[in-house]
Design a protein around this motif. Structure first.
Motif, short mmCIF file in Angstrom:
data_model
loop_
_atom_site.label_atom_id
_atom_site.label_comp_id
_atom_site.label_asym_id
_atom_site.label_seq_id
_atom_site.Cartn_x
_atom_site.Cartn_y
_atom_site.Cartn_z
N ARG B 236 14.78 -6.39 -1.75
CA ARG B 236 13.83 -5.12 -1.75
C ARG B 236 12.64 -5.62 -2.56
O ARG B 236 12.58 -5.80 -3.54
N VAL B 237 11.50 -5.07 -1.80
CA VAL B 237 10.13 -5.08 -2.55
C VAL B 237 9.58 -3.83 -2.14
O VAL B 237 9.30 -3.42 -1.03
N HIS B 238 9.13 -2.97 -3.22
CA HIS B 238 8.34 -1.74 -2.84
C HIS B 238 7.43 -1.70 -4.01
O HIS B 238 7.51 -2.01 -5.08
N TYR B 239 6.35 -0.82 -3.77
CA TYR B 239 5.37 -0.75 -4.53
C TYR B 239 4.73 0.78 -4.80
O TYR B 239 4.89 1.48 -3.79
N ALA B 240 4.10 1.05 -5.68
CA ALA B 240 3.07 2.18 -5.86
C ALA B 240 1.81 1.75 -6.08
O ALA B 240 1.83 0.71 -6.73
N ILE B 241 0.86 2.51 -5.76
CA ILE B 241 -0.56 1.98 -6.32
C ILE B 241 -0.69 3.07 -7.40
O ILE B 241 -0.85 4.20 -7.32
N THR B 242 -0.96 2.52 -8.68
CA THR B 242 -1.02 3.38 -9.77
C THR B 242 -2.49 3.49 -10.12
O THR B 242 -2.67 4.34 -11.06
N ASN B 243 -3.51 2.81 -9.84
CA ASN B 243 -4.86 3.20 -9.79
C ASN B 243 -5.55 2.60 -8.97
O ASN B 243 -5.62 1.72 -8.44
N THR B 244 -6.46 3.91 -8.15
CA THR B 244 -7.19 3.39 -7.06
C THR B 244 -8.45 3.07 -7.44
O THR B 244 -9.27 2.93 -6.36
N GLY B 245 -8.98 3.14 -8.54
CA GLY B 245 -10.28 2.88 -8.87
C GLY B 245 -11.15 4.11 -8.94
O GLY B 245 -12.52 3.72 -8.89
N GLY B 246 -10.65 5.30 -8.76
CA GLY B 246 -11.33 6.40 -8.86
C GLY B 246 -11.54 7.20 -7.72
O GLY B 246 -10.88 6.49 -6.44
N ASP B 247 -11.73 8.30 -7.67
CA ASP B 247 -11.87 9.23 -6.41
C ASP B 247 -13.29 9.21 -5.53
O ASP B 247 -13.41 10.00 -4.68
N ALA B 248 -14.16 8.42 -6.18
CA ALA B 248 -15.64 8.40 -5.38
C ALA B 248 -15.64 7.30 -4.44
O ALA B 248 -15.81 6.17 -4.71
N PRO B 249 -15.69 7.82 -3.20
CA PRO B 249 -15.92 6.72 -2.08
C PRO B 249 -17.33 5.94 -2.17
O PRO B 249 -17.27 4.82 -1.70
N ASN B 250 -18.08 6.36 -3.02
CA ASN B 250 -19.53 5.84 -2.84
C ASN B 250 -19.61 4.85 -4.02
O ASN B 250 -20.69 4.30 -4.20
N THR B 251 -18.59 4.52 -4.55
CA THR B 251 -18.44 3.43 -5.42
C THR B 251 -17.61 2.12 -4.95
O THR B 251 -16.36 2.65 -4.84
N ASN C 243 -5.01 10.09 -3.45
CA ASN C 243 -3.55 10.20 -4.07
C ASN C 243 -2.78 9.32 -2.98
O ASN C 243 -2.80 9.32 -2.01
N THR C 244 -2.18 8.63 -4.16
CA THR C 244 -1.52 7.47 -3.75
C THR C 244 0.13 7.78 -3.46
O THR C 244 1.07 7.01 -3.03
N GLY C 245 0.46 9.20 -3.63
CA GLY C 245 1.87 9.65 -3.59
C GLY C 245 2.91 9.22 -4.83
O GLY C 245 3.96 9.44 -4.49
N GLY C 246 2.13 9.10 -5.87
CA GLY C 246 2.87 8.89 -7.08
C GLY C 246 3.05 7.52 -7.51
O GLY C 246 2.68 6.59 -6.89
N ASP C 247 3.57 7.46 -8.81
CA ASP C 247 3.35 6.14 -9.52
C ASP C 247 4.70 5.34 -9.48
O ASP C 247 4.95 4.27 -10.13
N ALA C 248 5.70 6.09 -8.70
CA ALA C 248 7.01 5.42 -8.76
C ALA C 248 7.45 4.48 -7.53
O ALA C 248 7.35 4.89 -6.39
#
Lengths: 481, 481, 481, 481
Positions: B236-251, C243-248
């Motif tokens: 099994r391999v699964h993931y969460a994105i824990t930091n997207t680099g911010g909420d601003a699309p213009n950066t 919103n990534t749906g959580g950190d888990a």
């Protein structure tokens, strides 16, 4: 300022005197359409005519059987005139018809007018040597027989071999629907194969044992599509998948490959972009536990425009004026327009120039030199020559407005009187501009200074590495899959 | 074959004698739910009780403030009994209600019954030392206070510190809706952060100057999804994105990260898979001209089942029998079923076992040992202990059938009489099986031989590298974006 | 041709007479930096000053508590002058320092000079009404207090509410490092949330039962990156995952969302591109068996430049000339350059204009009107106003060359004498150009004719649908995950 | 219980009596290897032999020129015996050599032993009819000549045409390296083309005008790879890209297609998965503004095992015993093992059975019926028959252990004595089991009851829609690109 009215007349006269022979040469080549790097008969026809003119021929140059150089005179400034003669696949068409009808199913056709291009350039070279002789002007006239413009970039290989290194100026032209100096730049291009090697296995039974080369090709493409946001908007990257690893879904694909075209207004930028694409390929190989071999398939430099030469050529095109199309020329063009040219092609054939030009049947004027230098989103191997020596080109009206390149509509017009007239005009313009250069050394000096300034710290390095031979001449590898 | 009926009775008697104290301990911990690595008050409660029993306490073991060891006796075989006490976020619930009602908004709750688990294991340890003393059997009884089972894997850090190295056998249990020996294996797991660093820029003005870390996170995910076809289907391999680099699309995002969980029935396979995922991350970094830092966040080994111990434990669970639920227990369970348990949860709570079990209100039997060893698609840090020392676990019915883990429905039952009864049973089973091991050294020898054979050429290497400390104890990095 | 030297002097005099009060207003707002849609204290300061000038104030317009209109005079042509006052997050900075030092950790700061912008426009409005009164010219002067330029697009909501419909001309300016008429267009922009809903499940135990909303977000992004090759190169599409749906990682994500910014030189093209992006979102939902809700978050139209007004304004800026910077202004700018401005920022602050400008410390000239209309790759809500009424803007030098927007280096200069001088100049230019328009109705007629021609068959439709309220004013939805 | 020792002997005797003729038939077909749906000469050979036996032949059944039915007897139970005769591409090999040596470059070869399969089944049918006649047992014996097992699924088309509807039981076998009842199930499969249509354009000049069908193919693949996490782990989805839209990167690809294989242990689950894949294709079309045509290319149902028949067949295989290999058989097998069989192929040829079997040269035993029903991760069109009528198969040792399917090593052994012996054994097992069924109607009743129970609410629906004809018989579409 200049007192060369007579000379222009002399050049024009020489062109006219020889025109019939070269129209015939063009028509013969039209009738034997040969694909890139396979133009053996076309080359033989060209050489025969030029030998009769007294040119010294060197065949099989740059390691390419269908590349040659024809030279006349010696010393002094060396004038280069570039010719082409390759045709395009699947464009066979009966001449002079208003509808699509092939001569030979599946055969090639001159859909880009290179029969005219080569014969017109040869005519310019022949006329120029007569004019120089009659005026007693020293110098060398050299005609370059350049194969494979459409697919392979013959001139790039010839440039790599140093064949243009001792030129003082180079001329070329292209059959067109308009009369103008060709003042735009073009895109430099690198064509490159990415060949991925993985491990085959049965896709239902043991997919975890396989490493998919097709996955790698796809992931590379995904990576490149992500890169698009972060590359200059005037660059271009596009690809074909040239081997998918087979048609059987039940095997994990052990081999797959893609062919990329990477383009940019400046060759060094194209090379920088290529380095990024290569990293993406390596990333895709890492991701899939496959390996990748990167193989350059070809490349061309961008055109370095030369304003000094453009202005001289522009004077000449203005003084000579458009081709003298007659009633019959107009009549055929009008019928073709009705039968086979769409509104869309009318606009496309003249874009991005003033759309109102589309109201004309045949171009009866000369377009002004544009104020601003634009980049045309295409590539030509004339670019490589223009990095080495000041180079200038013109377009002359050989076809009805609305005729698009690479269509049967262009093939059907390729040996009609209008095409002959446009070709004659191009020969006059090139020969006249060359004569100006020879008579007035300051022009060459200024043109060279401009080239030097435009290149800045760069100098010509062929985009095709030393060990790469033309793809089409190479023995095809045994099928891997 | 064995004449230990009396001993079983003695052990059961000792458990019963002490049960009230440990029910109270369990209830106190239920009422002070603390999250992983923050179980300071729960640990203090546990230590106070065990100190009173005469255990020698070592606190703050393995560098973790809420990990401890309580030991009694000396020499001879060393028996380990594992306890837990961490709660879950957002599960506050009033005890004994049939509907969801929080005590404190946003507070934690014992949604996995670890209040019972820790107190039950401590009860087993305390009863065992009395039984041994009364029978004059030599040996050491050691209770392990293990933090952070839910999120962090306390036992893996304790295993890395060598705390289980001198054990001869280990026991654990888990509160459940069924009575059975826990005979399945589990998945080994590696949790790992992939932290990508790129270069920010204005996304409209100069996107070509940026290098997107978010692109890298996405391309890594694409790569992993392509890998799925080519990895074993039981991994099994699964993931969460824990930091997207911010909420601003213009950066263009200069930083982004994902947290991956990589699991496989065998730890070495999980590590092999991790190596592939790491390559994919590096490939994504190459593709985007970003850099990636790979940081292991935690990990647990798979459970190595021990059939020898399972069979001994199975005999004991059969002889002791299910908890003696009374009318009131059934009544509450039935009402809860009506009010708050869905058909789906009835099946889910017993899956993948025989669905007909869902017709029962409370489990009044004992499930047979399964003929075939299955892998449960989940992970526990008991796995690490089981690589070091023969380990066995049981489940006892503490909750109504239909109660799912990590729900308020489990919290509401956490200090009811039925839960206490299940906990008492677990303590008896563990203590009785431990007593069997001490009285009959051949069992330990066979259990160790089985472990050795199952490991083959492998030996325990903690999946968490030496330099990694628990994520939850680490000082959070300053926000990068 | 025109005899309005005196009038220019009168306008300039009126501005100078009031300047001290408005410098103080600007300084007060600098000291109370408030974020988009939260500019309550800044609005109160502005309204107080304008009320004292005799303007009639209408607060809370367009449903936005920090939007207002201040009006003076009646009938005749209606002149609009636009002001702003919102600050930027995390840009707190002590005034007049040469190094970065925050006043309040985490606080906002005027990193775009909107304290000057709002006060300068108010000063222009106030001076204009005095000049008109003293010359007896009829007409209405209207100051628009426009919130949330940085993030939210206050003017777009005000435009949607019809607040600019009866204007005859609109003026704005922006503090800058250069003196020039702002002659570029900008990108139209649509900001839109794509909210995906899937089905959660345990990612190790039963991933086949889950439908991942995060997968959908990622696949949508992949799709958009594939679209890039096939969209116009002057358009822009960029996104943040909000919103990534959580950190888990152990849960299949049931909810995830992204925020897209879609831009193009023309609003209708941006809308066409939006329609394609929406299809991609729907495709991603189809692919993942999730559902998607598309919610527009905001939008702005491109600027429709007005050459007629630009030329009038250019005459005025030339006649008034650059700010009269003194020794102290130069000295501070020079020190800042040494201490805190990089070579890169020197070039960036003036790009894409002539790089040789970077050798100057403060701009002591006026840039010529560019021959060719360019598109600036950014967006402003002034664009919406410019679709409704002829609009023109200027830049004046308020900051040292090399100062980039959205930096502490800009904040530190925000209430220095140089900034005040630049603001005074801007007020003079706007008021003088407005006065020209009032005195010469033909200008307004020509300006309106130009707008009409440029719009062609299009008319203003607000890019924000009628039912969308500003994101920042909306009650945040309860956390879904 | 049963008194059929004599009958077994009678059946075995009949097989032996006819064996020489059918070995010769098998050898002739080995020597004329024909690909799927092109087995015209092989069919002629088979029909000739069966006609001589007195079978009534119906040719060209189910609309397939190389499918036929041969029938003997009438009324009573109807016994079906399935034969195959198609070869594999590129497997030409000289018989009896120890190294790879082709007979005809590029020619096909019997790499799956279907020459034996067809002849052996025909032998079983012929012997059975004699035995029945000699015992006076009523009933019909029907031999099915089934084309294209390797690629196309002839039996699925025959099943769709109703050709198996009146059968009472069906038998088949496969040449192998082991002797055993074939007790595993197989995967149902749907093969389907996804054909995408976009819009071509020049990829450098006007990429924004193009809509890439190749993009759609790639995005569909990305979508499917994301689906993998969320589909059952025992399903399989894999693909080939069968048309990439051409080899020229400078054209946006207007057409591209992929061929998917979608498999699952149960046909209805494969169909559910197909519905999801179809949505992904539609999503990819939406994303790229292309259109997609979905065209089923073929399909097969999973095998429904029949334990009743397996047990009867197992009794017979045990009583008859393994083939009587002699010294020469062993000697050749041993030499082949040394010369051309790797350690890997030794294990692969017997996987997933007990690896210790690999120590044997030829299989001299009979494998036990497995306790647990497994799914083999492959597909066969026998599956379709097994949904309609109780079906059972056996494997017999015809080749050296270590011989893998689809290799020259299998071809080289295809007409050796060992292969003949294995084929004879298979004919005896099938005929004997068929005789048991005829003599004991209760067997058929129980076998039918089992089939009914296994199907539950499902009934046979051919996975190939009514309008789809075999891909290989269809006229190829004109090349689109």
């Amino acid at each position: 300022m200049r007192n060369d009215r007579l000379s222009l007349e002399e050049v024009a006269r020489q062109v006219d005197a020889k025109a019939l022979d070269y129209w015939a040469l063009s028509d013969r080549i039209w009738a034997m359409p040969e694909l890139a790097f396979e133009e053996h008969r076309s080359v033989a026809e060209q050489c025969a005519v030029l030998e009769r003119e007294g040119f010294r021929i060197t065949k099989n140059v740059a390691g390419i059987p269908t590349a040659f150089v024809a030279e006349y005179g010696q010393g002094g400034p060396v004038i280069g005139i570039l010719g082409e003669y390759d045709a395009l696949p699947e464009l066979s068409q009966v001449s002079g018809l208003l509808q699509h009808e092939v001569v030979t199913q599946g055969a090639a056709g001159h859909g880009c007018g290179h029969n005219l291009l080569g014969a017109g350039s040869a005519l310019a070279a022949a006329a120029l040597k007569e004019a120089l002789a009659s005026e007693g002007i020293a110098g060398t006239v050299r005609y370059y027989g350049c194969p494979a413009e459409e697919n392979g970039g013959g001139k790039s290989y010839m440039a790599r071999a140093g064949l243009f290194d001792d030129l003082d100026v180079a001329f070329c032209w292209h059959p067109h629907v308009l009369n103008e100096v060709h003042a735009t730049s073009s895109l430099a291009e690198i064509q490159v194969y990415f060949r991925f090697h993985g491990r085959a296995t049965h896709a239902a039974h043991s997919p975890h044992m396989g490493r998919s080369a097709l996955d790698a090709v796809e992931l590379m493409n995904v990576g490149v599509n992500y890169m698009r946001e972060h590359m200059p908007t005037d660059a271009r990257v596009h690809y074909a998948i040239t081997n998918t690893g087979g048609d059987a879904p039940n095997t994990v694909q052990a081999y797959a490959e893609s062919l990329y075209s990477i383009r940019s207004p400046l060759l060094p930028d194209a090379q920088r972009l290529f380095a990024r694409v290569k990293k993406i390929a390596e990333g895709a190989a890492l991701m899939t536990e496959t390996s990748v071999v990167v193989q350059i398939a070809g490349g061309s430099s961008n055109i370095v425009p030369n304003r000094v030469l453009q202005e001289i050529m522009y004077e000449n095109i203005c003084r000579i004026g458009p081709p003298a199309f007659d009633e019959a020329d107009y009549s055929f063009a009008e019928k073709l327009r009705e039968a086979a040219l769409t509104e869309e092609s009318l606009l496309a054939s003249i874009a991005p120039r003033d759309p109102s030009l589309s109201s004309k049947i045949l171009h009866d004027g000369v377009l002004a030199l544009p104020a601003r230098e634009e980049v045309e989103m295409g590539t030509t191997d004339v670019g490589d020559v223009s990095w080495i020596v000041p180079t200038v080109q013109c377009h002359t009206a050989c076809f009805a407005i609305g005729t698009e390149f690479h269509t049967w509509q262009m093939v059907t017009q390729g040996k009609l009187p209008a095409a002959h007239k446009g070709m004659t005009l191009a020969a006059q313009i090139m020969a006249a501009t060359a004569a100006d250069c020879l008579r007035n050394p300051a022009i060459l000096a200024r043109a060279k200074a401009e080239l030097k300034e435009r290149l800045g710290s760069h100098s010509y390095v062929c985009p095709i590495p030393p060990d790469v031979t033309p793809d089409h001449l190479r023995k095809k590898p045994a099928k891997v899959v």
